[in-house]
Design an enzyme around this catalytic site. Structure first.
Site, PDB file in Angstrom:
ATOM      1  N   HIS A 181       2.654 -14.456   0.060  1.00  0.00           N
ATOM      2  CA  HIS A 181       3.441 -13.509  -0.736  1.00  0.00           C
ATOM      3  C   HIS A 181       3.626 -14.032  -2.165  1.00  0.00           C
ATOM      4  O   HIS A 181       3.397 -13.306  -3.133  1.00  0.00           O
ATOM      5  CB  HIS A 181       4.804 -13.293  -0.060  1.00  0.00           C
ATOM      6  CG  HIS A 181       5.721 -12.389  -0.801  1.00  0.00           C
ATOM      7  ND1 HIS A 181       6.001 -11.105  -0.381  1.00  0.00           N
ATOM      8  CD2 HIS A 181       6.442 -12.580  -1.937  1.00  0.00           C
ATOM      9  CE1 HIS A 181       6.847 -10.542  -1.246  1.00  0.00           C
ATOM     10  NE2 HIS A 181       7.138 -11.425  -2.187  1.00  0.00           N
ATOM     11  N   GLU A 182       4.003 -15.307  -2.278  1.00  0.00           N
ATOM     12  CA  GLU A 182       4.231 -15.891  -3.607  1.00  0.00           C
ATOM     13  C   GLU A 182       2.920 -16.087  -4.359  1.00  0.00           C
ATOM     14  O   GLU A 182       2.850 -15.862  -5.575  1.00  0.00           O
ATOM     15  CB  GLU A 182       4.999 -17.209  -3.494  1.00  0.00           C
ATOM     16  CG  GLU A 182       6.372 -17.087  -2.850  1.00  0.00           C
ATOM     17  CD  GLU A 182       7.256 -16.001  -3.449  1.00  0.00           C
ATOM     18  OE1 GLU A 182       7.154 -15.730  -4.673  1.00  0.00           O
ATOM     19  OE2 GLU A 182       8.049 -15.409  -2.701  1.00  0.00           O
ATOM     20  N   HIS A 223       1.889 -13.033  -6.109  1.00  0.00           N
ATOM     21  CA  HIS A 223       2.581 -12.828  -7.388  1.00  0.00           C
ATOM     22  C   HIS A 223       1.791 -13.436  -8.550  1.00  0.00           C
ATOM     23  O   HIS A 223       1.756 -12.864  -9.638  1.00  0.00           O
ATOM     24  CB  HIS A 223       3.980 -13.456  -7.356  1.00  0.00           C
ATOM     25  CG  HIS A 223       5.047 -12.572  -6.805  1.00  0.00           C
ATOM     26  ND1 HIS A 223       5.398 -11.371  -7.373  1.00  0.00           N
ATOM     27  CD2 HIS A 223       5.865 -12.732  -5.729  1.00  0.00           C
ATOM     28  CE1 HIS A 223       6.383 -10.823  -6.673  1.00  0.00           C
ATOM     29  NE2 HIS A 223       6.685 -11.634  -5.677  1.00  0.00           N
ATOM     30  N   CYS A 269      11.296  -8.735  -1.230  1.00  0.00           N
ATOM     31  CA  CYS A 269      10.982  -9.422  -2.482  1.00  0.00           C
ATOM     32  C   CYS A 269      12.218  -9.385  -3.375  1.00  0.00           C
ATOM     33  O   CYS A 269      12.881  -8.351  -3.468  1.00  0.00           O
ATOM     34  CB  CYS A 269       9.806  -8.724  -3.169  1.00  0.00           C
ATOM     35  SG  CYS A 269       9.295  -9.490  -4.713  1.00  0.00           S
TER      36      CYS A 269
END
Length: 193
Positions: A150-151, A154, A108
């Site tokens: 993953h994004e 966030h 990251c």
């Protein structure tokens, strides 16, 4: 414009993000700046909370990885007919996840120099608006799905470290504290606590 990326430990990275209500010139500039920032940091994804804007917005580029893999690895990491994506995701929502999972290393830009194996679904279906605010419902697989997940995490205030077993995270603690304190070398602008 190349923006500073928030380092691990910043409270904005743990916030649930707000929906974007309308397409404005400010949003379009933010999207452009995010692409510039991600590319400058040699990343394959960036979410707006990482630059201090807690909005449901992220960019993902798996094409860059696909192009740099040999044919054998392309087949291993990408689904059939998948050559990667370069896409903006606004107000995204994952609506389906495959039962099939796989483990692979994730890093990251907010946690430089560290990576860990994370288990994720091989395929996801996601609804989102693109940079033109056109609605899409698409299925992504393999590495493309991993980057998108993953994004997307966030935007929910979730970091990949939140998926780790407590012992693994404990073993990373001293290195995470160094990041919090800015004791890490990076090749891109960052904001530390």
């Amino acid at each position: 414009m190349n923006l500073s990326i928030l380092a691990y430990g910043n409270h904005i990275l743990k916030q649930k993000c707000s929906k974007i209500k309308e397409n404005t010139s400010e949003i379009q500039k933010l999207i452009t700046d995010m692409w510039d920032t991600m590319e400058n940091a040699n990343g394959c994804g960036l979410a707006s909370p990482q630059i201090g804007k807690p909005l449901q917005l992220f960019v993902a580029d798996s094409q860059i990885i696909y192009k740099n893999l040999d044919t054998e690895d392309q087949i291993l990491y990408f689904g059939k007919d998948d050559k990667g994506i370069k896409e903006t995701f606004i107000n995204a929502k994952i609506i389906d996840r495959s039962e099939e999972t796989w483990d692979d290393y994730e890093g990251c830009l907010s946690i430089p120099g560290l990576s860990q194996k994370i288990k994720r679904p091989w395929a996801i279906t996601i609804e989102y608006l693109d940079h033109n605010f056109t609605k899409h419902t698409k299925m992504f697989t393999g590495l493309t799905a991993r980057i998108v997940q993953h994004e997307y995490d966030h935007t929910l205030g979730i970091l990949y470290t939140d998926h780790l077993k407590p012992l693994t995270k404990k073993m990373m603690e001293s290195r995470l504290k160094k990041i919090i304190n800015g004791n890490v070398a990076v090749g891109y602008p960052m904001k530390f606590l």
